[in-house]
Design an enzyme around this catalytic site. Sequence first.
Site, PDB file in Angstrom:
ATOM      1  N   CYS A 171     -32.322  -2.556 -57.808  1.00  0.00           N
ATOM      2  CA  CYS A 171     -31.921  -1.517 -58.783  1.00  0.00           C
ATOM      3  C   CYS A 171     -30.582  -0.840 -58.358  1.00  0.00           C
ATOM      4  O   CYS A 171     -29.547  -1.250 -58.130  1.00  0.00           O
ATOM      5  CB  CYS A 171     -32.820  -0.743 -59.574  1.00  0.00           C
ATOM      6  SG  CYS A 171     -32.325  -0.368 -61.225  1.00  0.00           S
ATOM      7  N   HIS A 189     -38.354  -3.579 -60.678  1.00  0.00           N
ATOM      8  CA  HIS A 189     -39.335  -2.722 -60.102  1.00  0.00           C
ATOM      9  C   HIS A 189     -40.679  -3.141 -60.531  1.00  0.00           C
ATOM     10  O   HIS A 189     -40.849  -4.266 -60.947  1.00  0.00           O
ATOM     11  CB  HIS A 189     -39.184  -1.260 -60.573  1.00  0.00           C
ATOM     12  CG  HIS A 189     -37.765  -0.707 -60.639  1.00  0.00           C
ATOM     13  ND1 HIS A 189     -37.240  -0.017 -59.833  1.00  0.00           N
ATOM     14  CD2 HIS A 189     -36.829  -0.481 -61.604  1.00  0.00           C
ATOM     15  CE1 HIS A 189     -35.933   0.316 -59.760  1.00  0.00           C
ATOM     16  NE2 HIS A 189     -35.890  -0.125 -61.074  1.00  0.00           N
ATOM     17  N   ARG A 221     -29.888   1.981 -72.214  1.00  0.00           N
ATOM     18  CA  ARG A 221     -30.433   1.469 -71.081  1.00  0.00           C
ATOM     19  C   ARG A 221     -31.170   0.311 -71.381  1.00  0.00           C
ATOM     20  O   ARG A 221     -31.746   0.143 -72.603  1.00  0.00           O
ATOM     21  CB  ARG A 221     -31.491   2.627 -70.822  1.00  0.00           C
ATOM     22  CG  ARG A 221     -30.892   4.044 -70.260  1.00  0.00           C
ATOM     23  CD  ARG A 221     -31.960   4.849 -69.704  1.00  0.00           C
ATOM     24  NE  ARG A 221     -32.257   4.612 -68.197  1.00  0.00           N
ATOM     25  CZ  ARG A 221     -31.651   4.713 -67.200  1.00  0.00           C
ATOM     26  NH1 ARG A 221     -30.296   5.128 -67.269  1.00  0.00           N
ATOM     27  NH2 ARG A 221     -32.029   4.214 -66.043  1.00  0.00           N
TER      28      ARG A 221
HETATM   29  N1  GLN Z   1     -29.008   4.809 -61.910  1.00  0.00           N
HETATM   30  C1  GLN Z   1     -28.741   3.378 -62.085  1.00  0.00           C
HETATM   31  C2  GLN Z   1     -28.755   3.106 -63.406  1.00  0.00           C
HETATM   32  O1  GLN Z   1     -29.092   3.822 -64.619  1.00  0.00           O
HETATM   33  C3  GLN Z   1     -30.040   2.799 -61.432  1.00  0.00           C
HETATM   34  C4  GLN Z   1     -31.276   2.649 -62.082  1.00  0.00           C
HETATM   35  C5  GLN Z   1     -32.446   2.219 -61.308  1.00  0.00           C
HETATM   36  O2  GLN Z   1     -32.343   2.263 -60.122  1.00  0.00           O
HETATM   37  N2  GLN Z   1     -33.621   2.374 -62.037  1.00  0.00           N
HETATM   38  O3  GLN Z   1     -28.407   1.862 -63.775  1.00  0.00           O
END
Ligand code: GLN
Length: 242
Positions: A97, A194, A131
């Site tokens: 990520c 993850h 998101r």
């Molecule tokens: N901050 C980054 C995003 O929002 C990575 C998020 C993450 O590592 N879960 O895309």
Amino acid sequence: MTKQPLTLTILQLYPDDMNIYGDWGNVLTIIKRAKWHGIQAELINYNVGDSFPAHADIIIGGGGQDSGQLKVQQDLQKIAPRLHELADNDTPMLMVCGLYQLFGRFFKTRKGETIPGISIFNAETHAGPERLIGNISTASEQFGNIIGYENHSGQTYLDSDMQPLGKVTRGAGNNGQDDTEGCIYRNVIGTYLHGSLLPKNPAIADALIEEAMKNKYGDFTPTVIEDRFAHKAREIALKRPR
Ligand code: GLN
């Protein structure tokens, strides 16, 4: 003469700032499976300002908030030449990520900041309007079905010369549009998954270990590990709602 024990040095990048949704479990999985394969693993944690170790057999990095990525960006540029050298020497790496994004050219956040990456992957990431969150599965030629959990604002687009890690079968993946997930360059794996990723995807953990051992010792015969619990976890994860 007593046989020298097989050893493996794991380098974990920025665990203080880049380590969310269980990413530390990836390191624990490598240590545990290495032990089952008869290898003694040593862990080095590298944080902002530390001196970069002289040697690493596997490099692992996790995800983080945009603020975490902003915190590590300068230091990451400082160690970029070493990471490039290691990547080009086929050192196995897993970047999840937030660090996956920064292994590309840049991540442009929702606030409009551009966080430069280190271009190990020819890819770029732009924050999208919403998101991308939920359980995800992908199909990969090399590792079979890869199962995990994603939560990111960034939408990553690979250049046409880059190979994705898998094809999304459920979830969003790199950008929610082109069905690609992650990226693989030599032995460097980038992914949005993850969960932690490796406990549920032992094929990837073992591939990282095997490549590291081949680089270090020339060849390596893995032990057959009885993965009943990992298989059970995969089965259950697949049945969970998105
Ligand atoms: N901050 C980054 C995003 O929002 C990575 C998020 C993450 O590592 N879960 O895309």
